[in-house]
Scaffold this motif. Structure first.
Motif, PDB file in Angstrom:
ATOM      1  N   ASN A   1       0.828  -1.206   0.000  1.00 43.98           N
ATOM      2  CA  ASN A   1       0.000   0.000   0.000  1.00 43.98           C
ATOM      3  C   ASN A   1       0.867   1.262   0.000  1.00 43.98           C
ATOM      4  O   ASN A   1       0.579   2.226  -0.700  1.00 43.98           O
ATOM      5  N   GLN A   2       1.911   1.247   0.797  1.00 44.61           N
ATOM      6  CA  GLN A   2       2.788   2.415   0.883  1.00 44.61           C
ATOM      7  C   GLN A   2       3.518   2.643  -0.442  1.00 44.61           C
ATOM      8  O   GLN A   2       3.628   3.781  -0.908  1.00 44.61           O
ATOM      9  N   LEU A   3       4.000   1.563  -1.068  1.00 44.36           N
ATOM     10  CA  LEU A   3       4.710   1.699  -2.336  1.00 44.36           C
ATOM     11  C   LEU A   3       3.786   2.213  -3.443  1.00 44.36           C
ATOM     12  O   LEU A   3       4.184   3.042  -4.263  1.00 44.36           O
ATOM     13  N   VAL A   4       2.546   1.740  -3.465  1.00 39.31           N
ATOM     14  CA  VAL A   4       1.575   2.228  -4.451  1.00 39.31           C
ATOM     15  C   VAL A   4       1.295   3.711  -4.222  1.00 39.31           C
ATOM     16  O   VAL A   4       1.250   4.501  -5.176  1.00 39.31           O
ATOM     17  N   ALA A   5       1.142   4.103  -2.955  1.00 36.60           N
ATOM     18  CA  ALA A   5       0.899   5.517  -2.641  1.00 36.60           C
ATOM     19  C   ALA A   5       2.075   6.378  -3.101  1.00 36.60           C
ATOM     20  O   ALA A   5       1.882   7.446  -3.690  1.00 36.60           O
ATOM     21  N   GLU A   6       3.297   5.917  -2.846  1.00 37.27           N
ATOM     22  CA  GLU A   6       4.474   6.674  -3.273  1.00 37.27           C
ATOM     23  C   GLU A   6       4.522   6.809  -4.798  1.00 37.27           C
ATOM     24  O   GLU A   6       4.850   7.865  -5.334  1.00 37.27           O
ATOM     25  N   MET A   7       4.153   5.735  -5.509  1.00 37.41           N
ATOM     26  CA  MET A   7       4.150   5.769  -6.970  1.00 37.41           C
ATOM     27  C   MET A   7       3.072   6.720  -7.487  1.00 37.41           C
ATOM     28  O   MET A   7       3.298   7.470  -8.443  1.00 37.41           O
ATOM     29  N   LEU A   8       1.899   6.713  -6.853  1.00 30.89           N
ATOM     30  CA  LEU A   8       0.837   7.634  -7.259  1.00 30.89           C
ATOM     31  C   LEU A   8       1.265   9.089  -7.091  1.00 30.89           C
ATOM     32  O   LEU A   8       1.020   9.923  -7.966  1.00 30.89           O
ATOM     33  N   VAL A   9       1.906   9.376  -5.974  1.00 28.45           N
ATOM     34  CA  VAL A   9       2.367  10.742  -5.734  1.00 28.45           C
ATOM     35  C   VAL A   9       3.436  11.118  -6.762  1.00 28.45           C
ATOM     36  O   VAL A   9       3.434  12.226  -7.304  1.00 28.45           O
ATOM     37  N   LYS A  10       4.321  10.186  -7.066  1.00 30.53           N
ATOM     38  CA  LYS A  10       5.389  10.443  -8.035  1.00 30.53           C
ATOM     39  C   LYS A  10       4.809  10.684  -9.433  1.00 30.53           C
ATOM     40  O   LYS A  10       5.233  11.595 -10.140  1.00 30.53           O
ATOM     41  N   CYS A  11       3.830   9.888  -9.820  1.00 28.27           N
ATOM     42  CA  CYS A  11       3.268   9.984 -11.163  1.00 28.27           C
ATOM     43  C   CYS A  11       2.211  11.080 -11.308  1.00 28.27           C
ATOM     44  O   CYS A  11       2.120  11.720 -12.345  1.00 28.27           O
ATOM     45  N   CYS A  12       1.404  11.265 -10.283  1.00 27.84           N
ATOM     46  CA  CYS A  12       0.252  12.169 -10.392  1.00 27.84           C
ATOM     47  C   CYS A  12       0.423  13.471  -9.632  1.00 27.84           C
ATOM     48  O   CYS A  12      -0.412  14.369  -9.763  1.00 27.84           O
ATOM     49  N   GLY A  13       1.434  13.546  -8.815  1.00 28.57           N
ATOM     50  CA  GLY A  13       1.672  14.768  -8.046  1.00 28.57           C
ATOM     51  C   GLY A  13       0.483  15.141  -7.183  1.00 28.57           C
ATOM     52  O   GLY A  13      -0.106  14.273  -6.518  1.00 28.57           O
ATOM     53  N   PRO A  14       0.079  16.412  -7.223  1.00 30.87           N
ATOM     54  CA  PRO A  14      -1.012  16.858  -6.351  1.00 30.87           C
ATOM     55  C   PRO A  14      -2.380  16.290  -6.741  1.00 30.87           C
ATOM     56  O   PRO A  14      -3.335  16.437  -5.998  1.00 30.87           O
ATOM     57  N   LYS A  15      -2.462  15.650  -7.907  1.00 31.83           N
ATOM     58  CA  LYS A  15      -3.739  15.043  -8.321  1.00 31.83           C
ATOM     59  C   LYS A  15      -3.943  13.657  -7.705  1.00 31.83           C
ATOM     60  O   LYS A  15      -5.011  13.074  -7.855  1.00 31.83           O
ATOM     61  N   ALA A  16      -2.935  13.123  -7.050  1.00 35.71           N
ATOM     62  CA  ALA A  16      -3.037  11.800  -6.432  1.00 35.71           C
ATOM     63  C   ALA A  16      -4.062  11.834  -5.307  1.00 35.71           C
ATOM     64  O   ALA A  16      -4.067  12.744  -4.482  1.00 35.71           O
ATOM     65  N   LEU A  17      -4.937  10.856  -5.284  1.00 39.09           N
ATOM     66  CA  LEU A  17      -5.959  10.766  -4.251  1.00 39.09           C
ATOM     67  C   LEU A  17      -5.578   9.629  -3.298  1.00 39.09           C
ATOM     68  O   LEU A  17      -5.593   8.466  -3.675  1.00 39.09           O
ATOM     69  N   LEU A  18      -5.213   9.999  -2.078  1.00 43.16           N
ATOM     70  CA  LEU A  18      -4.771   9.028  -1.090  1.00 43.16           C
ATOM     71  C   LEU A  18      -5.673   9.104   0.130  1.00 43.16           C
ATOM     72  O   LEU A  18      -6.135  10.174   0.508  1.00 43.16           O
ATOM     73  N   ARG A  19      -5.903   7.967   0.753  1.00 43.84           N
ATOM     74  CA  ARG A  19      -6.723   7.930   1.960  1.00 43.84           C
ATOM     75  C   ARG A  19      -5.836   8.136   3.172  1.00 43.84           C
ATOM     76  O   ARG A  19      -4.746   7.581   3.272  1.00 43.84           O
ATOM     77  N   ASN A  20      -6.346   8.916   4.113  1.00 43.26           N
ATOM     78  CA  ASN A  20      -5.626   9.165   5.352  1.00 43.26           C
ATOM     79  C   ASN A  20      -6.636   9.084   6.488  1.00 43.26           C
ATOM     80  O   ASN A  20      -7.713   9.660   6.397  1.00 43.26           O
ATOM     81  N   HIS A  21      -6.294   8.360   7.537  1.00 43.15           N
ATOM     82  CA  HIS A  21      -7.200   8.253   8.672  1.00 43.15           C
ATOM     83  C   HIS A  21      -7.203   9.555   9.455  1.00 43.15           C
ATOM     84  O   HIS A  21      -6.157  10.048   9.858  1.00 43.15           O
ATOM     85  N   ALA A  22      -8.385  10.094   9.633  1.00 46.70           N
ATOM     86  CA  ALA A  22      -8.513  11.362  10.357  1.00 46.70           C
ATOM     87  C   ALA A  22      -8.218  11.165  11.840  1.00 46.70           C
ATOM     88  O   ALA A  22      -8.412  10.076  12.389  1.00 46.70           O
ATOM     89  N   ASP A  23      -7.769  12.231  12.459  1.00 46.69           N
ATOM     90  CA  ASP A  23      -7.525  12.223  13.891  1.00 46.69           C
ATOM     91  C   ASP A  23      -8.872  12.212  14.625  1.00 46.69           C
ATOM     92  O   ASP A  23      -9.907  12.545  14.048  1.00 46.69           O
ATOM     93  N   ILE A  24      -8.840  11.849  15.890  1.00 47.80           N
ATOM     94  CA  ILE A  24     -10.044  11.883  16.719  1.00 47.80           C
ATOM     95  C   ILE A  24     -10.496  13.336  16.831  1.00 47.80           C
ATOM     96  O   ILE A  24      -9.677  14.230  17.039  1.00 47.80           O
ATOM     97  N   LYS A  25     -11.796  13.572  16.728  1.00 49.40           N
ATOM     98  CA  LYS A  25     -12.322  14.930  16.868  1.00 49.40           C
ATOM     99  C   LYS A  25     -11.982  15.459  18.257  1.00 49.40           C
ATOM    100  O   LYS A  25     -11.969  14.714  19.231  1.00 49.40           O
ATOM    101  N   ASP A  26     -11.730  16.768  18.319  1.00 52.63           N
ATOM    102  CA  ASP A  26     -11.268  17.392  19.560  1.00 52.63           C
ATOM    103  C   ASP A  26     -12.208  17.156  20.737  1.00 52.63           C
ATOM    104  O   ASP A  26     -11.757  16.870  21.846  1.00 52.63           O
ATOM    105  N   ASP A  27     -13.525  17.256  20.505  1.00 55.69           N
ATOM    106  CA  ASP A  27     -14.462  17.070  21.626  1.00 55.69           C
ATOM    107  C   ASP A  27     -14.442  15.622  22.117  1.00 55.69           C
ATOM    108  O   ASP A  27     -14.499  15.362  23.317  1.00 55.69           O
TER     109      ASP A  27
END
Length: 120
Positions: free
Chosen positions: A52-78
């Motif tokens: 998964n990490q290698l695919v994400a790195e390749m997407l960023v390398k090939c697509c730059g800012p157009k790469a769509l990657l999932r990131n787990h959000a932090d716990i909401k402050d409240d």
């Protein structure tokens, strides 16, 4: 080694038990048992994370800012504040500032080997 690096840099793990049904000769459930976690399964999980990490790195390398990657959000402050209050009321010292400090606190708590359970 890589697994340790992931946890040192803030990855979290949630160890949960997995169960399977015990079947009779007619394939009907007659009970259940906890599945044993074997080294090969842990290795496969680790390799999947690397892939998964290698695919994400390749997407960023090939697509730059157009790469769509999932990131787990932090716990909401409240929610984080409510959880921190709960821990404080139960004399549990876990810093929820980021995933690394949360992981370290949970690991420390698990290492205390107390019989008290926390349901959060």
């Amino acid at each position: 080694k890589r697994r340790n690096w992931r946890f040192d840099t803030g990855s979290l793990t949630f160890e949960k038990k997995q169960w399977s049904f015990v079947l009779d000769e007619k394939d009907l459930p007659v009970g259940y048992e906890e599945q044993k976690k074997c080294e090969s399964k842990a290795l496969i999980e680790e390799l999947m994370l690397i892939a998964n990490q290698l695919v994400a790195e390749m997407l960023v390398k090939c697509c730059g800012p157009k790469a769509l990657l999932r990131n787990h959000a932090d716990i909401k402050d409240d929610k984080k504040e409510q959880l921190q209050d709960y821990f404080a009321k139960n004399y549990v010292n876990i810093d929820l500032k980021n995933s690394k400090t949360t992981y370290d606190g949970l690991k420390r708590l698990k290492g205390q080997n107390e019989t008290k359970y926390y349901c959060v």
